[in-house]
Design a protein around this motif. Sequence first.
Motif, PDB file in Angstrom:
ATOM      1  N   THR A 179      34.646  41.861  39.069  1.00 32.49           N
ATOM      2  CA  THR A 179      35.373  42.734  38.132  1.00 32.49           C
ATOM      3  C   THR A 179      34.737  43.601  37.389  1.00 32.49           C
ATOM      4  O   THR A 179      35.163  44.650  36.661  1.00 32.49           O
ATOM      5  CB  THR A 179      36.186  41.872  37.178  1.00 32.49           C
ATOM      6  OG1 THR A 179      35.452  40.714  36.629  1.00 32.49           O
ATOM      7  CG2 THR A 179      37.322  40.971  38.131  1.00 32.49           C
ATOM      8  N   SER A 180      33.337  43.294  37.290  1.00 38.48           N
ATOM      9  CA  SER A 180      32.432  44.010  36.325  1.00 38.48           C
ATOM     10  C   SER A 180      31.463  44.944  37.010  1.00 38.48           C
ATOM     11  O   SER A 180      31.007  46.025  36.583  1.00 38.48           O
ATOM     12  CB  SER A 180      31.246  43.175  35.534  1.00 38.48           C
ATOM     13  OG  SER A 180      30.665  42.394  36.352  1.00 38.48           O
ATOM     14  N   GLY A 220      40.916  43.087  40.122  1.00 37.09           N
ATOM     15  CA  GLY A 220      41.040  43.860  38.714  1.00 37.09           C
ATOM     16  C   GLY A 220      39.812  44.287  38.297  1.00 37.09           C
ATOM     17  O   GLY A 220      38.560  43.934  38.775  1.00 37.09           O
ATOM     18  N   SER A 221      39.581  44.502  36.853  1.00 35.08           N
ATOM     19  CA  SER A 221      38.774  44.755  36.100  1.00 35.08           C
ATOM     20  C   SER A 221      38.499  44.093  34.724  1.00 35.08           C
ATOM     21  O   SER A 221      37.797  44.555  33.714  1.00 35.08           O
ATOM     22  CB  SER A 221      38.470  46.306  36.061  1.00 35.08           C
ATOM     23  OG  SER A 221      39.468  46.816  35.278  1.00 35.08           O
ATOM     24  N   GLU A 222      39.337  43.077  34.762  1.00 38.76           N
ATOM     25  CA  GLU A 222      39.488  42.501  33.445  1.00 38.76           C
ATOM     26  C   GLU A 222      38.863  41.197  33.061  1.00 38.76           C
ATOM     27  O   GLU A 222      39.332  40.449  32.258  1.00 38.76           O
ATOM     28  CB  GLU A 222      41.102  42.329  32.943  1.00 38.76           C
ATOM     29  CG  GLU A 222      41.764  43.908  32.831  1.00 38.76           C
ATOM     30  CD  GLU A 222      41.318  44.638  31.760  1.00 38.76           C
ATOM     31  OE1 GLU A 222      40.877  44.217  30.779  1.00 38.76           O
ATOM     32  OE2 GLU A 222      41.172  45.674  32.233  1.00 38.76           O
ATOM     33  N   GLY A 223      38.103  40.877  34.113  1.00 32.10           N
ATOM     34  CA  GLY A 223      36.999  39.593  33.716  1.00 32.10           C
ATOM     35  C   GLY A 223      37.870  38.332  34.590  1.00 32.10           C
ATOM     36  O   GLY A 223      38.759  38.476  35.364  1.00 32.10           O
ATOM     37  N   ASP A 267      41.749  37.041  34.049  1.00 32.58           N
ATOM     38  CA  ASP A 267      42.670  37.872  34.799  1.00 32.58           C
ATOM     39  C   ASP A 267      42.432  37.678  36.266  1.00 32.58           C
ATOM     40  O   ASP A 267      43.426  37.588  37.005  1.00 32.58           O
ATOM     41  CB  ASP A 267      42.396  39.177  34.323  1.00 32.58           C
ATOM     42  CG  ASP A 267      43.349  40.389  35.078  1.00 32.58           C
ATOM     43  OD1 ASP A 267      44.672  39.897  34.623  1.00 32.58           O
ATOM     44  OD2 ASP A 267      42.995  40.934  35.910  1.00 32.58           O
TER      45      ASP A 267
END
Length: 531
Positions: free
Chosen positions: A298-299, A307-310, A313
């Motif tokens: 995600t990072s 996703g991209s929220e950690g 999520d």
Amino acid sequence: MMRAPRKTALTLCVATALLATACTSRGGPPLESDDGSSEATGTVEPPPDAPPLEPLPAEIPAELQPYYEQELSWSDCGGGYECGTLTVPLDYANPGGGDIDLRVTRSAATNPDQRIGALLMNPGGPGASAVDFTQSSAEYIFPSEVLARYDMAAIDPRGTGGSQPVECLDGPAMDEYTLTDRTPDDEAEEEQLLAAFDEFATACAENSGEDLLSHISTIETARDMDVFRAVLGDDQLHYLGFSYGTKLGAVYAGLYPQNVGRLVLDAAVDPRLPTLYTDREQSGGFETAFRSFAEDCTSSFPDCPLGSEGADDASNRLSAFFEQVDAEPLPTGEDRQLTESLATTGVANALYAEFLWPDLRQALSAAINDGDGAGLLSLADDYNERGPDGSYGSSNFAFPAISCLDSPAGNADVAELETTIGSFEDASPTFGRDFAWATLLCAAWPVEPTGEPVSIAAEGAADILVVGTLRDPATPYAWAEGLADQLSSGILLSYDGDGHGAYGGNSPCVDSAVNRYLLENISPEDGTTCS
């Protein structure tokens, strides 16, 4: 527990019973209510003290002398290796009651004038072929300096590889078994899962025989290793074991401390822990490994399918995907669909080694974004050792057979499961339910367990090097700490990294320390951490 994926050459322990292989991770201490009592949500008490493993007499009993003094007939089996057959008693308590033949192999040290001895290898499982592993992997794992001074050697543990392997279901039946829903949502699905366990266990008894299933324990295999040591002409056993192989090595040290040479135990198992605790903690280990993957995905990757929220999520997204596949399996381009159980296996498989993370990202992207389950099915098949012809590797059968013989089932029935399942979900929201239900396979097993959790001190043994990886999915780092602590001569070497197992190319620091120990008999300082 689960094995390591075949690509990594290591084989480990994981508790997903339908995967038929086994190990564990740190799920944290049991939760308590304000009054200090265990919560009713299914937490478990700290494990009881394990009895000590007592060493065997140093003097070999007269009835075992013929086995120790046998001369093997070696033949060339390719790649610089010779193969032979070692004969040992089926039952060490009754040496006259029948024998079992075990496949063994060896290759000569390239500098025989500087030979230290034979170095036995075991990749874990339980259930993997140590002979195949050694012949295919030794030259890649060890530097030339180690190969120059050690004969490479291995013995297929009884019930595995070429040593009268356990047999259970055929290919089509295994396909059905691996499709079975391992997280049942209602009574009908519960009955289907329990029936699958019963069918698997019954097939193992019918196709392998209860005599074999009753005599493939870790203690018996450790005793076979001592016979092999003597037949090879060595006074001490030198050994490298991964995952379950660390338990085998530790048991050997406990039984024969006076014969311990240079033992390396990488991705360590703590033999004191009952099945319930190892299975629960292993689920936590896979949770830790998934979160490490998820943080990276995600990072670092804008197109990460989670996703991209950690990690939090990402975990929620993965759980939602598993629920979606449970309701509607995905096409894969072949007759088999991707079910929730196969999707979970595919994800777990890729967490064994960091180099598989790109494969997992690609497979999840295809499944989540395009509705294509082929990538995750391929990862699941790799873990399950399913060949293109639909056949399955025998370690799928040896794993539960050895595990269920070594220790009583984690849960005896569904009623008991319901009191502990909450602790599995606390340890791993993603994998906990799967691991919890897997504990019931051993409850259906056709032979009674002959082993129990034990504490191993190996008093008087030479230094034993225990290696642990901080974010190991299948053998939690806490197990390495526990094993090194209970061994009277244990030396803990830690690797601050990901994946299952550290030695053999993951860390130059770990490799250097292990090689110096093997070549010079100099241990690193206890508590050393490598990155």
